[in-house]
Design an enzyme around this catalytic site. Structure first.
Site: not given
Ligand code: NAD
Length: 256
Positions: A141, A145
Site C-alpha cells: 500500500h 496508510k
Molecule cells: P485519508 O486520511 O486521506 O482520509 C480520511 C479523512 O477522514 C481525513 O480527511 C480525516 O480528516 C477524516 N476523519 C478522520 N476521523 C474523522 C472523524 N472522527 N470525523 C470526521 N472525519 C474524520 O484516508 P483515506 O486514504 O481516504 O482512507 C480512509 C479510510 O478508508 C482508511 O481506513 C482506509 O484504510 C480506508 N480505505 C478503504 C477502502 C475500501 O475499499 N474499503 C479503500 C481505500 C481506503
C-alpha cells in the site's frame, strides 16, 4: 435517487467518492463531513460534525474516515434511522460492536475492500486454499496508510483459514526456527497464514496471495492502481443498503 453524506469527505477516498458517485447520476452527494475542510465540494455542503446533518434529508452515510469516525457514524445512523456503508479499516472490537449495534436498527454494509477484483482475489484464494500445502500473503500500500496489515489481507487470510478448516486441514506451522531479524516472517494472522506488509510512495492498494506445494506454486494478484477502483463496489453497496432493512453485511461478495 439516494441522497448521500460522506464522512471523511475531505480525505483521499472521500474526495474520490464524492466526485465519482456524483458523476454516476444515480446518487446525490449532498454532504461531506470531516474534521478538516475538503479541498473540493463537488456540489455538496461541508459539515465539521455528523451531528449537524439534517437526518431527514439523508438516505445513506458512507464512512471512509477513521475507526473513531465509524463509531460516531454508527451511533448517529442508528439514532436517526439512516443506512450506513463503511469502508474504513483498522477497526477494533469496540468499533465492530458499534456496527453490530447499529445494524439492529438500520441496514449496514461494511467491507475492507470495495474493489471488485479484490473481492474475486479473496474468493479465488479460498478456492485454492485446500489444495496447497502453504499460503502466504504480501499486501502493498501507499505510505500514508496508517494501519497494518491491511483489512483486505486479514479478510483473505481468514477466508483461506476457513476453507482449509472446512476440509479438516490443520493450522500451518512456520518451518522457520531461527530469526536473524524480528518480523522477517511477517504476522501470523490466523491459523499460521502469514501476512507481509509493504508501504511505499507511489503504490495504491495491491495484494499477492502465494500458494506453494511440492513442485508447484500459484500466485493470485490484485492491483488497485487508482481510487476509482473502489467506486463500483461502493455504488453496489449504497444501492443495496436500506435503513428499513436492518442487518449487517460484511464484505460485498454476497452483493455481486
Ligand atoms: P485519508 O486520511 O486521506 O482520509 C480520511 C479523512 O477522514 C481525513 O480527511 C480525516 O480528516 C477524516 N476523519 C478522520 N476521523 C474523522 C472523524 N472522527 N470525523 C470526521 N472525519 C474524520 O484516508 P483515506 O486514504 O481516504 O482512507 C480512509 C479510510 O478508508 C482508511 O481506513 C482506509 O484504510 C480506508 N480505505 C478503504 C477502502 C475500501 O475499499 N474499503 C479503500 C481505500 C481506503
Amino acid at each position: 435517487m439516494k441522497v448521500l453524506a460522506i464522512v471523511g469527505g475531505a480525505g483521499r477516498m472521500g474526495q474520490a467518492l464524492a466526485r465519482g458517485l456524483s458523476a454516476l447520476g444515480d446518487f446525490n452527494v449532498a454532504a461531506l463531513v470531516d474534521t478538516r475542510e475538503p479541498p473540493a465540494l463537488f456540489g455538496a455542503h461541508f459539515f465539521s460534525r455528523i451531528e449537524d446533518l439534517d437526518a431527514s434529508s439523508i438516505d445513506v452515510v458512507i464512512d471512509f474516515s477513521s475507526p473513531d469516525g465509524v463509531a460516531s457514524s454508527a451511533a448517529w445512523c442508528a439514532t436517526h434511522g439512516v443506512a450506513l456503508v463503511v469502508g474504513t479499516t483498522g477497526l477494533g472490537d469496540e468499533h465492530r460492536a458499534a456496527l453490530e449495534m447499529a445494524s439492529k436498527r438500520v441496514g449496514v454494509v461494511a467491507a475492507a475492500n470495495f474493489a471488485l477484483g479484490a473481492v474475486l482475489c479473496e474468493r479465488f484464494a479460498a478456492m485454492a486454499a485446500p489444495y496447497f500445502e502453504r499460503a502466504e500473503i504480501i499486501e502493498l500500500h501507499h505510505d500514508a496508510k496508517i494501519d497494518a496489515p491491511s483489512g483486505t489481507s486479514i479478510a483473505t487470510a481468514q477466508a483461506i483459514a476457513r476453507a482449509r478448516r472446512a476440509k479438516g486441514l490443520e493450522a500451518l506451522i512456520d518451518p522457520t526456527t531461527s530469526h536473524t531479524f524480528e518480523g522477517a516472517r511477517g504476522a501470523d494472522v490466523v491459523d499460521g497464514v502469514k501476512v507481509h506488509s509493504v508501504r511505499l510512495p507511489g503504490l495504491v492498494a495491491h495484494q499477492e496471495v502465494h500458494f506453494g506445494s511440492r513442485g508447484e506454486g500459484l500466485t493470485i494478484r490484485h492491483d488497485s492502481y487508482d481510487r476509482e477502483s473502489f467506486l463500483p463496489g461502493v455504488a453496489i453497496a449504497v444501492a443495496h443498503v436500506d435503513a428499513k432493512r436492518p442487518g449487517l453485511v460484511l464484505g460485498i461478495d454476497s452483493l455481486l
